[in-house]
Design a protein around this motif. Structure first.
Motif, PDB file in Angstrom:
ATOM      1  N   LEU A 188      62.497  49.499  45.553  1.00 12.37           N
ATOM      2  CA  LEU A 188      61.958  48.143  45.540  1.00 12.37           C
ATOM      3  C   LEU A 188      61.377  47.833  44.173  1.00 12.37           C
ATOM      4  O   LEU A 188      60.813  48.700  43.498  1.00 12.37           O
ATOM      5  CB  LEU A 188      60.862  47.987  46.605  1.00 12.37           C
ATOM      6  N   ARG A 189      61.520  46.572  43.782  1.00 10.59           N
ATOM      7  CA  ARG A 189      60.944  46.060  42.534  1.00 10.59           C
ATOM      8  C   ARG A 189      59.997  44.919  42.888  1.00 10.59           C
ATOM      9  O   ARG A 189      60.355  44.010  43.639  1.00 10.59           O
ATOM     10  CB  ARG A 189      62.041  45.567  41.605  1.00 10.59           C
ATOM     11  N   PHE A 190      58.784  44.979  42.366  1.00 15.60           N
ATOM     12  CA  PHE A 190      57.769  43.959  42.616  1.00 15.60           C
ATOM     13  C   PHE A 190      57.540  43.157  41.337  1.00 15.60           C
ATOM     14  O   PHE A 190      57.150  43.722  40.307  1.00 15.60           O
ATOM     15  CB  PHE A 190      56.445  44.597  43.047  1.00 15.60           C
ATOM     16  N   ASP A 191      57.757  41.863  41.408  1.00 18.05           N
ATOM     17  CA  ASP A 191      57.445  40.968  40.292  1.00 18.05           C
ATOM     18  C   ASP A 191      56.120  40.284  40.620  1.00 18.05           C
ATOM     19  O   ASP A 191      56.054  39.350  41.423  1.00 18.05           O
ATOM     20  CB  ASP A 191      58.558  39.940  40.106  1.00 18.05           C
ATOM     21  N   GLU A 192      55.048  40.771  40.001  1.00 14.06           N
ATOM     22  CA  GLU A 192      53.699  40.269  40.271  1.00 14.06           C
ATOM     23  C   GLU A 192      53.276  39.176  39.300  1.00 14.06           C
ATOM     24  O   GLU A 192      52.106  38.764  39.309  1.00 14.06           O
ATOM     25  CB  GLU A 192      52.683  41.407  40.143  1.00 14.06           C
ATOM     26  N   THR A 193      54.167  38.685  38.486  1.00 13.72           N
ATOM     27  CA  THR A 193      53.807  37.778  37.402  1.00 13.72           C
ATOM     28  C   THR A 193      52.948  36.616  37.877  1.00 13.72           C
ATOM     29  O   THR A 193      51.945  36.252  37.236  1.00 13.72           O
ATOM     30  CB  THR A 193      55.073  37.244  36.712  1.00 13.72           C
ATOM     31  N   ASN A 194      53.311  36.021  38.992  1.00 14.36           N
ATOM     32  CA  ASN A 194      52.610  34.818  39.455  1.00 14.36           C
ATOM     33  C   ASN A 194      51.550  35.087  40.518  1.00 14.36           C
ATOM     34  O   ASN A 194      51.018  34.151  41.122  1.00 14.36           O
ATOM     35  CB  ASN A 194      53.625  33.804  39.987  1.00 14.36           C
ATOM     36  N   VAL A 195      51.251  36.372  40.759  1.00 12.92           N
ATOM     37  CA  VAL A 195      50.189  36.710  41.699  1.00 12.92           C
ATOM     38  C   VAL A 195      48.845  36.595  40.985  1.00 12.92           C
ATOM     39  O   VAL A 195      48.668  37.156  39.900  1.00 12.92           O
ATOM     40  CB  VAL A 195      50.363  38.139  42.246  1.00 12.92           C
ATOM     41  N   PRO A 196      47.881  35.872  41.560  1.00 13.60           N
ATOM     42  CA  PRO A 196      46.572  35.764  40.901  1.00 13.60           C
ATOM     43  C   PRO A 196      45.900  37.116  40.729  1.00 13.60           C
ATOM     44  O   PRO A 196      46.090  38.031  41.539  1.00 13.60           O
ATOM     45  CB  PRO A 196      45.777  34.864  41.855  1.00 13.60           C
ATOM     46  N   GLU A 197      45.100  37.237  39.668  1.00  9.19           N
ATOM     47  CA  GLU A 197      44.389  38.478  39.389  1.00  9.19           C
ATOM     48  C   GLU A 197      42.977  38.432  39.954  1.00  9.19           C
ATOM     49  O   GLU A 197      42.333  37.385  39.992  1.00  9.19           O
ATOM     50  CB  GLU A 197      44.300  38.725  37.878  1.00  9.19           C
ATOM     51  N   PHE A 198      42.517  39.602  40.397  1.00  5.96           N
ATOM     52  CA  PHE A 198      41.124  39.750  40.801  1.00  5.96           C
ATOM     53  C   PHE A 198      40.474  40.751  39.858  1.00  5.96           C
ATOM     54  O   PHE A 198      41.103  41.743  39.470  1.00  5.96           O
ATOM     55  CB  PHE A 198      41.011  40.239  42.242  1.00  5.96           C
ATOM     56  N   SER A 199      39.227  40.505  39.501  1.00  2.49           N
ATOM     57  CA  SER A 199      38.538  41.417  38.589  1.00  2.49           C
ATOM     58  C   SER A 199      37.224  41.885  39.199  1.00  2.49           C
ATOM     59  O   SER A 199      36.553  41.133  39.918  1.00  2.49           O
ATOM     60  CB  SER A 199      38.268  40.742  37.244  1.00  2.49           C
ATOM     61  N   MET A 200      36.887  43.132  38.939  1.00  5.73           N
ATOM     62  CA  MET A 200      35.623  43.716  39.395  1.00  5.73           C
ATOM     63  C   MET A 200      34.918  44.368  38.217  1.00  5.73           C
ATOM     64  O   MET A 200      35.538  45.136  37.464  1.00  5.73           O
ATOM     65  CB  MET A 200      35.864  44.791  40.461  1.00  5.73           C
ATOM     66  N   ASP A 201      33.650  44.065  38.046  1.00  7.88           N
ATOM     67  CA  ASP A 201      32.862  44.779  37.057  1.00  7.88           C
ATOM     68  C   ASP A 201      32.575  46.189  37.563  1.00  7.88           C
ATOM     69  O   ASP A 201      32.223  46.387  38.726  1.00  7.88           O
ATOM     70  CB  ASP A 201      31.538  44.063  36.790  1.00  7.88           C
ATOM     71  N   VAL A 202      32.761  47.162  36.675  1.00 11.49           N
ATOM     72  CA  VAL A 202      32.417  48.552  36.972  1.00 11.49           C
ATOM     73  C   VAL A 202      31.231  48.895  36.070  1.00 11.49           C
ATOM     74  O   VAL A 202      31.359  48.965  34.845  1.00 11.49           O
ATOM     75  CB  VAL A 202      33.606  49.494  36.703  1.00 11.49           C
ATOM     76  N   TYR A 203      30.061  49.099  36.685  1.00  9.28           N
ATOM     77  CA  TYR A 203      28.828  49.189  35.904  1.00  9.28           C
ATOM     78  C   TYR A 203      28.653  50.551  35.262  1.00  9.28           C
ATOM     79  O   TYR A 203      28.187  50.662  34.125  1.00  9.28           O
ATOM     80  CB  TYR A 203      27.632  48.825  36.796  1.00  9.28           C
ATOM     81  N   GLY A 204      29.022  51.625  35.945  1.00 14.35           N
ATOM     82  CA  GLY A 204      28.984  52.953  35.352  1.00 14.35           C
ATOM     83  C   GLY A 204      27.616  53.318  34.820  1.00 14.35           C
ATOM     84  O   GLY A 204      26.579  52.862  35.311  1.00 14.35           O
TER      85      GLY A 204
END
Length: 721
Positions: free
Chosen positions: A213-229
């Motif tokens: 399978l090939r996944f084209d994620e180009t138009n999938v919205p991105e989610f971001s999470m801060d990693v505080y570390g």
């Protein structure tokens, strides 16, 4: 008020001693592992059917080994590989045999990506020579040997590679893989989470083809999470996450001809989702399952790898949704076994190689809960079911005509089977509310017990010193349904007194929280609460599983409506009991259960005085496409279904005490859910308590985290209920 109909109950032997001699369990003991049950490490049957292997860890020597055991004697009879004898491999954490068992894939330096995916350094161990070969200097994903053991296909940086063992050379098969754009051979986040698989490529029977399978994620919205570390500046994790109603990855099926390196795209008539691919025994035939976006129409296709022609084997439709499983099994002639809910309960069906129905193998108003396999020589289908009550699991066999059914386990409770490769034996893992896990060896044909392997009598003896209250199972009539329920009362329960009621539930579609099984960590916590004078109850309402299709799928398009109605009604009915204090009712849950407990304290503000929600969904618009749209369709199609049960839309209803908890590193139910709930409550000027755990994922664990969380929840309950 109708009387509660108690069907049966089980009393732990620990209650036979006087209460004065008992001590209460503590949170430190629960989360320190004091009550862990012993179990068998994952066993893998060898092809000879008489032996199995286990991965063993020698903590003193700091080595790992794959050891061979004999089914009949249960004695260790040999070792496949021991890290003590390997150069440059001080340990390995998992292993995988090749089809002919001549080689073993060893995984080292494994690091987790998401729930099921990981990266690691992998070696091929030759059983005969004892030599090892390192597949790649890089950390790779899902290495899989070809049927003739000459090559290894794997994924690195979103591209498929093939390593030729004899030539010690590696070829890059796909070249367009880019993070957060194109993925080849492994799944994206939402497929991994909701369709429960990672490796999205497969060798055919003779090693001449690889389907992927090939996944084209180009138009999938991105989610971001801060990693505080622990550094001066936080970092950020960014990944593609399709929320309900948003763009999914465009998924396509491709065929690699290994010899020529040519890749062709397979034209599937319908393929919004491709949740499973699996080669048949015929090396030229590939099975492919597809789903439409609503997931109410599943098609099983056969693809001819010689000419890429596609034909339909079967089609499943449902007014709600069709479940995807791993129960598809191809027999020698490529006739196949399949499971379906089409008669109202999940059952096993037999089809010929062209997809024509030959027979419905199992029938009845009960559910097949696990399909173990088919012994063609004896014509026996092995499965697990709820035939002995929806809160129990038993192991059965039946012939392919649907006749000569045999119950292979005898005790009511949870029976899980691990069969030998030739279906001569199975190891039964049994537990119930009175009995921690017991492992025993059985003959597969008759179910006859051969011998005991392991029990947890030492744990039972240890618990004799503790105040353990019985978990009483019953049914409760709510909204026209008999709902499964359990109740734990204080050990010194006095029917003339009144006790606060604390309810737990999960309530998600197809789930089950009321089961005749041994205690998990939360059950010990409920024992602690019972020792503090609380009555703890769990009710599985409408929408939960194992009572038929209609009971499970009634919540379609309205998640949080019927489930909440049932919990509120159950709390009211229980509060009518003479020993329940109707002014002290609480409820809690995690994830879907947190969504539920939040809704309950709002919509049931005349019933619940307190609620705890851990990692809750507060709007299904924030959750992923595959899970959410399966039950709700899209927000654009079903706006009222989303809005009417999103708790941050009615924060003004809050009257009681409310604790909200989330981890900031939750890639599954994003902390966004809690932040929106917090903002709604603030703007409604409603008091509440909350806790945020930095960088913790959906499980909220690590170090003292669980102890801290459960200490906070316990104190909140004692202060407010």
């Amino acid at each position: 008020m109708k009387k509660l109909g108690f069907i049966f109950f089980f009393i732990l032997s620990a209650t036979n001693l006087t209460f004065a001699q008992k001590k209460a369990v503590t949170l430190e003991e629960i989360w320190g592992g004091a009550f862990r049950t012993e179990g068998l490490d994952e066993i893998r049957s060898l092809k000879n059917g008489t032996q199995y292997t286990v991965l063993n860890f020698d903590r003193a020597a700091k080595t790992t080994s794959v050891d061979i055991y004999d089914y009949a004697s249960l004695a260790k009879v040999g070792t496949i590989v021991n890290s003590a004898n390997l150069e440059n491999i001080p340990y390995f954490t998992s292993y995988e045999f090749t089809a002919d068992e001549s080689k073993v894939l060893l995984a080292t330096e494994v690091e987790s990506i998401f729930r099921r995916s990981s990266l690691g350094i992998y070696y091929i161990y030759d059983v005969k020579t004892g030599k090892t070969i390192k597949i790649s200097e890089d950390k790779i994903q899902e290495p899989t040997l070809s049927p003739d053991n000459s090559k290894v296909a794997y994924v690195f940086d979103n591209n498929i590679y093939i390593y030729d063992i004899s030539k010690n050379s590696t070829a890059m098969v796909t070249k367009d893989g880019v993070k957060n754009k194109i993925i080849n051979g492994v799944t994206d986040w939402v497929y991994e989470e909701e369709f429960a698989f990672v490796r999205a490529f497969d060798w055919n029977a003779d090693g001449s083809k690889i389907a992927f399978l090939r996944f084209d994620e180009t138009n999938v919205p991105e989610f971001s999470m801060d990693v505080y570390g622990a550094e001066l500046y936080q970092t950020q994790q960014v990944f593609k996450y399709p929320k309900a109603g948003e763009n999914n990855a465009i998924v396509s099926l491709h065929m690699l001809d290994v010899k020529s390196s040519e890749i062709s795209k397979i034209a599937l008539p319908s393929s919004y989702y491709i949740p499973r691919i699996k080669w048949m025994n015929n090396a030229n035939l590939l099975s492919v399952q597809t789903l439409n976006r609503h997931q109410d129409n599943l098609t099983l296709y056969a693809v001819n790898a010689k000419n890429n022609k596609v034909s339909v084997l079967l089609e499943e439709k449902d007014k709600a949704y069709v479940d995807v499983t791993d129960n598809l099994t191809f027999l020698a002639d490529d006739s196949f076994i399949w499971t379906s809910e089409k008669d109202g309960f999940n059952h096993i069906y037999l089809y010929n190689e062209n997809g024509k129905l030959m027979n419905q193998i199992t029938k009845g108003s009960w559910e097949v809960t696990n399909y173990y396999g088919y012994d063609q020589e004896e014509d026996r289908v092995y499965y697990q079911s709820t035939e002995d009550g929806s809160i129990n699991r038993s192991v059965y066999s039946i012939d392919s005509s649907g006749k000569d059914k045999r119950r292979l386990t005898t005790k009511n409770g949870q029976n899980n089977a691990d069969f030998s490769a030739d279906f001569t034996y199975f190891i039964n893992n049994f537990s119930n509310v009175n009995t921690p896990s017991e492992y025993s060896l059985h003959e597969a044909l008759t179910g006859k017990r051969v011998k005991e392997i392991l029990d947890n009598k030492a744990l039972l003896s240890k618990l004799d010193a503790y105040e353990i209250s019985p978990k009483e199972f019953s049914s409760i009539a709510i909204n026209g349904n008999e709902l499964n329920m359990w109740m734990i009362k204080p050990a010194d329960f006095d029917a003339s007194k009144k006790y606060p009621l604390f309810m737990f539930q999960y309530s998600g579609p197809g789930s089950q929280s009321v089961s005749n099984s041994w205690m998990a960590s939360n059950d010990y916590w409920y024992q602690l609460l019972a020792s503090e004078g609380y009555i703890v109850v769990c009710v599985d309402g409408r929408g939960t599983g194992f009572k038929g299709r209609d009971f499970k799928k009634i919540t379609q398009k309205e998640l949080g409506k019927y489930e909440v109605e049932d919990q509120i009604a159950a709390a009211k009915k229980l509060s009518d009991l003479p020993y329940i204090d109707a002014e002290r009712t609480g409820i809690w849950g995690w994830s879907y259960g947190g969504f539920m407990s939040t809704n309950c304290i709002l919509k049931g503000n005349d019933t619940f005085e307190m609620a705890i929600a851990v990692a809750p969904v507060t709007s299904w618009a924030f959750y992923d496409t595959i899970y959410t749209e399966r039950y709700m369709q899209t927000p654009q199609e079903n706006p009222s279904g989303y809005d009417d049960n999103s708790p941050f839309n009615y924060p003004e209803l809050l009257k009681g005490d409310y604790l909200l908890v989330h981890g900031t590193g939750d890639d599954n139910v994003h902390v966004q859910n809690t932040m929106r709930m917090v903002e709604a409550l603030v703007q409604a000027n409603k008091p509440f308590d909350w806790a945020i755990y930095p960088d913790k994922n959906h499980g909220i664990y690590g170090g003292n985290t669980r102890l801290h969380l459960y200490t906070k929840m316990t104190n909140f309950i004692k202060e407010n209920l």
